[in-house]
Structures are given as structure tokens and as C-alpha cells.
Design a protein around this motif. Structure first.
Motif, PDB file in Angstrom:
ATOM      1  N   GLN A  59       0.839  -1.187   0.000  1.00  0.00           N
ATOM      2  CA  GLN A  59       0.000   0.000   0.000  1.00  0.00           C
ATOM      3  C   GLN A  59       0.873   1.235   0.000  1.00  0.00           C
ATOM      4  OE1 GLN A  59      -3.444   0.080   0.056  1.00  0.00           O
ATOM      5  NE2 GLN A  59      -3.546  -2.137  -0.051  1.00  0.00           N
TER       6      GLN A  59
ATOM      7  N   PHE B 112       0.135   2.030  -7.247  1.00  0.00           N
ATOM      8  CA  PHE B 112      -0.117   3.468  -7.270  1.00  0.00           C
ATOM      9  C   PHE B 112      -0.608   3.965  -5.920  1.00  0.00           C
ATOM     10  CE2 PHE B 112       0.194   5.075 -11.640  1.00  0.00           C
ATOM     11  CZ  PHE B 112       0.350   3.900 -12.343  1.00  0.00           C
ATOM     12  N   GLY B 113      -0.251   5.213  -5.594  1.00  0.00           N
ATOM     13  CA  GLY B 113      -0.869   5.915  -4.486  1.00  0.00           C
ATOM     14  C   GLY B 113      -2.254   6.395  -4.874  1.00  0.00           C
ATOM     15  N   GLU B 114      -2.954   7.010  -3.940  1.00  0.00           N
ATOM     16  CA  GLU B 114      -4.337   7.409  -4.182  1.00  0.00           C
ATOM     17  C   GLU B 114      -4.469   8.760  -4.858  1.00  0.00           C
ATOM     18  OE1 GLU B 114      -6.343   4.663  -0.718  1.00  0.00           O
ATOM     19  OE2 GLU B 114      -6.663   6.830  -0.680  1.00  0.00           O
TER      20      GLU B 114
ATOM     21  N   PHE C 240       0.045  11.195  -9.136  1.00  0.00           N
ATOM     22  CA  PHE C 240       0.132   9.883  -8.503  1.00  0.00           C
ATOM     23  C   PHE C 240       1.581   9.490  -8.298  1.00  0.00           C
ATOM     24  CE2 PHE C 240      -4.173   8.318  -8.561  1.00  0.00           C
ATOM     25  CZ  PHE C 240      -4.781   8.915  -9.652  1.00  0.00           C
TER      26      PHE C 240
ATOM     27  N   GLY D  56     -12.651   8.036  -9.085  1.00  0.00           N
ATOM     28  CA  GLY D  56     -12.214   8.697  -7.863  1.00  0.00           C
ATOM     29  C   GLY D  56     -11.193   7.916  -7.058  1.00  0.00           C
ATOM     30  N   GLN D  57     -10.770   6.783  -7.571  1.00  0.00           N
ATOM     31  CA  GLN D  57      -9.829   5.948  -6.835  1.00  0.00           C
ATOM     32  C   GLN D  57      -8.484   5.854  -7.568  1.00  0.00           C
ATOM     33  OE1 GLN D  57     -11.462   2.234  -5.471  1.00  0.00           O
ATOM     34  NE2 GLN D  57     -13.490   3.130  -5.103  1.00  0.00           N
ATOM     35  N   LYS D  58      -7.573   5.096  -6.996  1.00  0.00           N
ATOM     36  CA  LYS D  58      -6.246   4.987  -7.583  1.00  0.00           C
ATOM     37  C   LYS D  58      -6.232   3.988  -8.725  1.00  0.00           C
ATOM     38  CE  LYS D  58      -4.823   1.529  -4.200  1.00  0.00           C
ATOM     39  NZ  LYS D  58      -3.901   1.228  -3.082  1.00  0.00           N
ATOM     40  N   VAL D  59      -5.161   4.023  -9.488  1.00  0.00           N
ATOM     41  CA  VAL D  59      -4.961   3.091 -10.593  1.00  0.00           C
ATOM     42  C   VAL D  59      -4.518   1.744 -10.016  1.00  0.00           C
ATOM     43  CG1 VAL D  59      -3.660   2.672 -12.703  1.00  0.00           C
ATOM     44  CG2 VAL D  59      -4.335   5.004 -12.111  1.00  0.00           C
ATOM     45  N   GLU D  60      -5.155   0.666 -10.486  1.00  0.00           N
ATOM     46  CA  GLU D  60      -4.859  -0.672  -9.967  1.00  0.00           C
ATOM     47  C   GLU D  60      -4.367  -1.592 -11.088  1.00  0.00           C
ATOM     48  OE1 GLU D  60      -8.074  -1.754  -6.668  1.00  0.00           O
ATOM     49  OE2 GLU D  60      -9.005  -1.210  -8.583  1.00  0.00           O
TER      50      GLU D  60
END
Lengths: 111, 115
Positions: free
Chosen positions: A3, A101-103, A88, B40-44
């Protein structure tokens, strides 16, 4: 999984001001990256860092790879309106492995 | 300047339907990736692909997902039976060499909406 904690979540600044944002991780990454994302677009690579302690610049952007390998920061100097977007951080453990990736930090620059 | 191209830019589908998202990576690149970003969230990370096989996949990439390089230029992501939670922006990315860490070039994405 790993994370990344990125802060701040959002920033509202005046044109000409400097900006700083950072990422921390509970575990080590061997590569740190900073991306910018404009609305409706994919992330665009700004800076890549490959060594602990490394300080790298790209124009008005400067980023550092933390000595512990668990953190990185990005500075933007003399901000301009086109700096608006989401920034990011991303970490990579091994060459060729996934990016985590960070948020993101939403940056707003007021003219 | 070379770029990663994704089609369609928007895809609306009914829950349970199959969708195929298409990508044309940069021509001399050898490594291909799919990532997704819920609003609205991060890249996964979803999956990486090299030499016609999956290199790495995430826990998100379950049996409903598959990837294919059907010819010398296209790279596709298939979702067999879409769920509401599959709604997201899907990004294709490519890189030239495995030891170019982080030098991934991303496409502009396909916005998938599952109704």
C-alpha cells in the motif's frame, strides 16, 4: 498487498506558489515514479527514481527517492495553471513487476 | 510521437454480457499491461503480458478476465460476464523493455459502464 499512502489528498494554491506532496509505504520499493493524470486521459510519467537518496529534476519538478526506500516526495516550483491535475506516486518492487499506485493528489492552481 | 491507442473510448453494457476492450500498443514495445481505475480511486494493476503469455496478474484478474494478442498489433482484455463492480476506466500500457522500470506508456483509457 503493498500500500502507498499519498498526501495530501488535495491542494488549492495560487499561481506562482511552490507545491510539495509525498508518498510513504510500509514496505520497500526499488523504483519510485511520479505520474500526472489529466481528466479523461491516462497517467503520464513525470519522473522516475531508481536509487535510494536520488534527487531528480524535470523542469520545475523535483522528486526524491527516500533513503529508507519507503518514501518519496515531489515538489513543483512556481506553479502555473496547466499544473492542474491529479498527481500519482507509484512504486515498483522489481524490474518488470507491477506498479503500485498511491491514491493521488488533486492539485488546483488559481490564476 | 508514438502512442498507445485504445478503443472504444466508452463502452456501456448490461450486467452478464461479455465485453472486449482493445488496445494497440506502441509498435516496438514488447511488454503489455492492463490497469483499471474506479471513479475517484487509484490506478490498480490487473495483468502483464510478455511473449504471448501472462507474466503477472493481480487478485482482481480472476477467471472472468482474459487477455490475448490475436495478431502483431492488437492486445485485448475480455471480461466474460460483466458485473456492476467492473465499471471503471481501463488503461492499456506498454513498455519497450522489461528492465526499463516504470517507463510504461499509458493509453487514454476505455470507460466501461456496466448497467
Amino acid at each position: 498487498g503493498q500500500q502507498l499512502n499519498q498526501s495530501p489528498q488535495s491542494m488549492f494554491i495560487q499561481e506562482g506558489e511552490d507545491v510539495s506532496m509525498n508518498c510513504t509505504s510500509s514496505s520497500i520499493f526499488n523504483t519510485w515514479l511520479w505520474y500526472k493524470q489529466d481528466p479523461g486521459e491516462g497517467p503520464v510519467l513525470l519522473i522516475a527514481l531508481y536509487k535510494a537518496g536520488e534527487l531528480t529534476s524535470n523542469g520545475r519538478l523535483t522528486a526524491q527517492f527516500g533513503i529508507t526506500r519507503k518514501d518519496s516526495f515531489l515538489n513543483i516550483s512556481a506553479s502555473i495553471p496547466s499544473d492542474v491535475g491529479i498527481y500519482f506516486c507509484a512504486g515498483q518492487l522489481d524490474s518488470g513487476s507491477r506498479l503500485t499506485f498511491g491514491e493521488g493528489t488533486q492539485l488546483t492552481v488559481n490564476p | 510521437e508514438p502512442e498507445v491507442t485504445q478503443t472504444p473510448s466508452h463502452q456501456v453494457t448490461q450486467m452478464g454480457q461479455e465485453v472486449i476492450l482493445r488496445c494497440v500498443p506502441i509498435s516496438n514495445h514488447l511488454y503489455f499491461y492492463w490497469y483499471r481505475q474506479i471513479l475517484g480511486q487509484k490506478v490498480e494493476f490487473l495483468v502483464s503480458f510478455y511473449n504471448n503469455e501472462i507474466s503477472e496478474k493481480s487478485e482482481i484478474f480472476d477467471d472472468q478476465f482474459s487477455v490475448e494478442r490475436p495478431d502483431g498489433s492488437n492486445f485485448t482484455l475480455k471480461i466474460r460476464s460483466t458485473k456492476l463492480e467492473d465499471s471503471a476506466m481501463y488503461f492499456c500500457a506498454s513498455s519497450e523493455r522489461r528492465d526499463s522500470p516504470g517507463k510504461l506508456f499509458f493509453g487514454s483509457g476505455t470507460q466501461l459502464s456496466v448497467l
